[in-house]
Design a protein around this motif. Structure first.
Motif, PDB file in Angstrom:
ATOM      1  N   ASP A  53      -7.432  -6.423 -11.862  1.00 28.47           N
ATOM      2  CA  ASP A  53      -7.009  -5.327 -12.099  1.00 28.47           C
ATOM      3  C   ASP A  53      -6.093  -4.670 -12.250  1.00 28.47           C
ATOM      4  O   ASP A  53      -5.458  -4.719 -10.846  1.00 28.47           O
ATOM      5  N   PRO A  54      -5.337  -4.297 -12.453  1.00 22.84           N
ATOM      6  CA  PRO A  54      -3.342  -4.287 -12.412  1.00 22.84           C
ATOM      7  C   PRO A  54      -3.319  -2.922 -12.074  1.00 22.84           C
ATOM      8  O   PRO A  54      -2.651  -2.549 -10.913  1.00 22.84           O
ATOM      9  N   GLY A  55      -4.983  -2.091 -11.900  1.00 19.80           N
ATOM     10  CA  GLY A  55      -4.845  -0.867 -11.107  1.00 19.80           C
ATOM     11  C   GLY A  55      -4.909  -0.312  -9.697  1.00 19.80           C
ATOM     12  O   GLY A  55      -3.965  -0.317  -8.487  1.00 19.80           O
ATOM     13  N   THR A  56      -5.802  -1.745 -10.019  1.00 14.56           N
ATOM     14  CA  THR A  56      -6.109  -1.923  -7.605  1.00 14.56           C
ATOM     15  C   THR A  56      -4.431  -2.892  -7.376  1.00 14.56           C
ATOM     16  O   THR A  56      -4.244  -2.387  -5.799  1.00 14.56           O
ATOM     17  N   TYR A  57      -4.158  -3.656  -8.468  1.00 13.65           N
ATOM     18  CA  TYR A  57      -2.755  -4.419  -7.463  1.00 13.65           C
ATOM     19  C   TYR A  57      -1.953  -3.277  -7.312  1.00 13.65           C
ATOM     20  O   TYR A  57      -1.550  -3.196  -6.237  1.00 13.65           O
ATOM     21  N   LEU A  58      -1.538  -2.333  -7.768  1.00 12.62           N
ATOM     22  CA  LEU A  58      -0.639  -0.996  -7.965  1.00 12.62           C
ATOM     23  C   LEU A  58      -0.319  -0.732  -7.057  1.00 12.62           C
ATOM     24  O   LEU A  58      -0.576   0.676  -6.230  1.00 12.62           O
ATOM     25  N   HIS A  59      -2.073  -0.067  -6.882  1.00 12.95           N
ATOM     26  CA  HIS A  59      -2.036   1.113  -5.568  1.00 12.95           C
ATOM     27  C   HIS A  59      -2.413   0.531  -3.819  1.00 12.95           C
ATOM     28  O   HIS A  59      -1.239   0.986  -3.562  1.00 12.95           O
ATOM     29  N   CYS A  60      -2.339  -1.380  -4.169  1.00 12.16           N
ATOM     30  CA  CYS A  60      -2.547  -1.796  -2.742  1.00 12.16           C
ATOM     31  C   CYS A  60      -0.365  -1.480  -2.253  1.00 12.16           C
ATOM     32  O   CYS A  60      -0.199  -1.825  -1.433  1.00 12.16           O
ATOM     33  N   GLN A  61       0.259  -1.966  -3.727  1.00 14.79           N
ATOM     34  CA  GLN A  61       1.894  -1.643  -3.986  1.00 14.79           C
ATOM     35  C   GLN A  61       2.187  -0.281  -2.977  1.00 14.79           C
ATOM     36  O   GLN A  61       3.050  -0.325  -2.040  1.00 14.79           O
ATOM     37  N   LYS A  62       1.520   0.903  -3.670  1.00 14.16           N
ATOM     38  CA  LYS A  62       1.570   2.101  -2.506  1.00 14.16           C
ATOM     39  C   LYS A  62       1.179   1.654  -1.517  1.00 14.16           C
ATOM     40  O   LYS A  62       1.610   2.738  -0.332  1.00 14.16           O
ATOM     41  N   VAL A  63      -0.124   1.237  -1.601  1.00 11.21           N
ATOM     42  CA  VAL A  63      -0.603   1.604   0.042  1.00 11.21           C
ATOM     43  C   VAL A  63       0.749   0.939   1.518  1.00 11.21           C
ATOM     44  O   VAL A  63       0.827   1.090   2.396  1.00 11.21           O
ATOM     45  N   ALA A  64       0.851  -0.250   0.656  1.00 15.13           N
ATOM     46  CA  ALA A  64       1.635  -1.293   1.639  1.00 15.13           C
ATOM     47  C   ALA A  64       3.076  -0.324   2.244  1.00 15.13           C
ATOM     48  O   ALA A  64       3.392  -0.343   3.048  1.00 15.13           O
ATOM     49  N   GLN A  65       3.238   0.059   1.151  1.00 12.79           N
ATOM     50  CA  GLN A  65       4.959   0.517   1.343  1.00 12.79           C
ATOM     51  C   GLN A  65       4.588   2.220   1.693  1.00 12.79           C
ATOM     52  O   GLN A  65       4.970   1.894   3.082  1.00 12.79           O
ATOM     53  N   ILE A  66       3.258   3.093   2.391  1.00 11.13           N
ATOM     54  CA  ILE A  66       2.681   3.878   3.110  1.00 11.13           C
ATOM     55  C   ILE A  66       2.986   3.298   4.313  1.00 11.13           C
ATOM     56  O   ILE A  66       2.968   4.212   5.675  1.00 11.13           O
ATOM     57  N   ALA A  67       2.230   2.733   4.023  1.00  9.72           N
ATOM     58  CA  ALA A  67       1.343   1.329   6.175  1.00  9.72           C
ATOM     59  C   ALA A  67       2.663   1.157   6.094  1.00  9.72           C
ATOM     60  O   ALA A  67       2.865   1.138   7.965  1.00  9.72           O
ATOM     61  N   PHE A  68       4.155   0.646   5.909  1.00 11.60           N
ATOM     62  CA  PHE A  68       5.343  -0.155   6.306  1.00 11.60           C
ATOM     63  C   PHE A  68       5.791   1.101   6.848  1.00 11.60           C
ATOM     64  O   PHE A  68       6.088   1.270   7.985  1.00 11.60           O
ATOM     65  N   LEU A  69       5.562   2.318   6.050  1.00 18.05           N
ATOM     66  CA  LEU A  69       6.731   3.480   6.940  1.00 18.05           C
ATOM     67  C   LEU A  69       5.578   4.148   8.329  1.00 18.05           C
ATOM     68  O   LEU A  69       6.534   4.599   9.022  1.00 18.05           O
ATOM     69  N   LEU A  70       4.373   3.785   8.125  1.00 19.40           N
ATOM     70  CA  LEU A  70       3.970   4.449   9.246  1.00 19.40           C
ATOM     71  C   LEU A  70       3.767   3.608  10.351  1.00 19.40           C
ATOM     72  O   LEU A  70       4.039   4.098  11.770  1.00 19.40           O
ATOM     73  N   GLY A  71       3.711   2.635  10.427  1.00 20.86           N
ATOM     74  CA  GLY A  71       3.728   1.457  11.661  1.00 20.86           C
ATOM     75  C   GLY A  71       5.625   1.681  12.146  1.00 20.86           C
ATOM     76  O   GLY A  71       5.428   1.447  13.359  1.00 20.86           O
ATOM     77  N   ARG A  72       6.504   2.350  10.827  1.00 19.14           N
ATOM     78  CA  ARG A  72       7.675   2.242  11.681  1.00 19.14           C
ATOM     79  C   ARG A  72       7.366   4.030  12.775  1.00 19.14           C
ATOM     80  O   ARG A  72       8.254   4.203  13.836  1.00 19.14           O
ATOM     81  N   LEU A  73       7.247   4.773  11.902  1.00 15.53           N
ATOM     82  CA  LEU A  73       6.546   5.935  12.549  1.00 15.53           C
ATOM     83  C   LEU A  73       6.157   5.168  13.736  1.00 15.53           C
ATOM     84  O   LEU A  73       6.612   6.832  14.658  1.00 15.53           O
ATOM     85  N   VAL A  74       4.991   5.201  14.400  1.00 18.13           N
ATOM     86  CA  VAL A  74       4.561   5.256  15.142  1.00 18.13           C
ATOM     87  C   VAL A  74       5.727   4.167  16.344  1.00 18.13           C
ATOM     88  O   VAL A  74       4.475   3.564  17.154  1.00 18.13           O
ATOM     89  N   GLY A  75       6.429   3.541  15.702  1.00 19.87           N
ATOM     90  CA  GLY A  75       6.979   2.661  16.939  1.00 19.87           C
ATOM     91  C   GLY A  75       6.457   0.878  16.643  1.00 19.87           C
ATOM     92  O   GLY A  75       6.740   0.528  17.535  1.00 19.87           O
TER      93      GLY A  75
END
Length: 194
Positions: A19-41
């Motif tokens: 399911d390409p849509g699920t794949y793309l969703h995971c890509q976006k979630v990973a980018q947000i998660a990486f940002l959030l990880g940086r924000l929480v130190g």
């Protein structure tokens, strides 16, 4: 680390093919998660593993029939039961693919997959765990997943929320549906930019 990345890539390929849509969703979630990880130190190594876990957090959705995955109306109780098993199924698939990788390397990834629908109030699934029982990787992925789900198209809704509305909804449900500290950091960062 190279074998680990090969395992993650195999998981991503499976998602893309199913399911390409699920794949793309995971890509976006990973980018947000990486940002959030940086924000929480988080340190860079921990944040890297959370990013990798977020890339495949919905791996178990390959076990959901496409008719259910893309259904535009409410799910039946049987369909909902199948959907709610996807974190467990994803963990099992990831374990099979990454069987030759040390447990310490893959634990954060497995936590992101298995616990990404748990909630601080204990009303999530699979296990109904709450608060500090929820692993850090899952706390981060929960917020990233929710944000992307709100601002992206979904078959069951006419149109996605705007970013401001999504951030407001995250705040309103902070502490019950997602970790309050994670939401606070993300909202504070994003609200100042949009």
């Amino acid at each position: 680390m190279a074998r680990f990345l090969v395992g993650i890539r195999k998981c991503q390929n499976i998602l893309w093919q199913y399911d390409p849509g699920t794949y793309l969703h995971c890509q976006k979630v990973a980018q947000i998660a990486f940002l959030l990880g940086r924000l929480v130190g988080l340190d860079s190594v921990s944040n890297q593993y959370i990013y990798l876990g977020a890339l495949v957090h919905n791996l178990g959705k390959i076990t959901i029939p496409k008719t259910t995955l893309h259904k535009k109306t409410a799910l039946t109780s049987a369909e909902l039961a199948i959907v709610r098993e996807h974190p467990r199924c994803g963990r099992e698939i990831a374990l099979c693919i990454m069987k030759n990788i040390s447990d310490t390397e893959k634990q954060t990834v497995l936590d992101a997959i298995e616990y990404h629908h748990e909630r601080p109030d204990g009303k999530g699934y699979l296990y109904g765990i709450s608060g500090s029982e929820i692993p850090l990787a899952a706390k981060i992925v929960v917020v990233a997943d929710a944000l992307d789900a709100m601002v992206s198209y979904r078959p069951y809704r006419s149109r996605p929320s705007g970013l401001r509305q999504a951030l407001k909804e995250l705040q309103e449900n902070s502490g019950s549906q997602s970790d309050a500290q994670m939401v606070e950091r993300l909202v504070k960062f994003l609200a100042g930019r949009y």
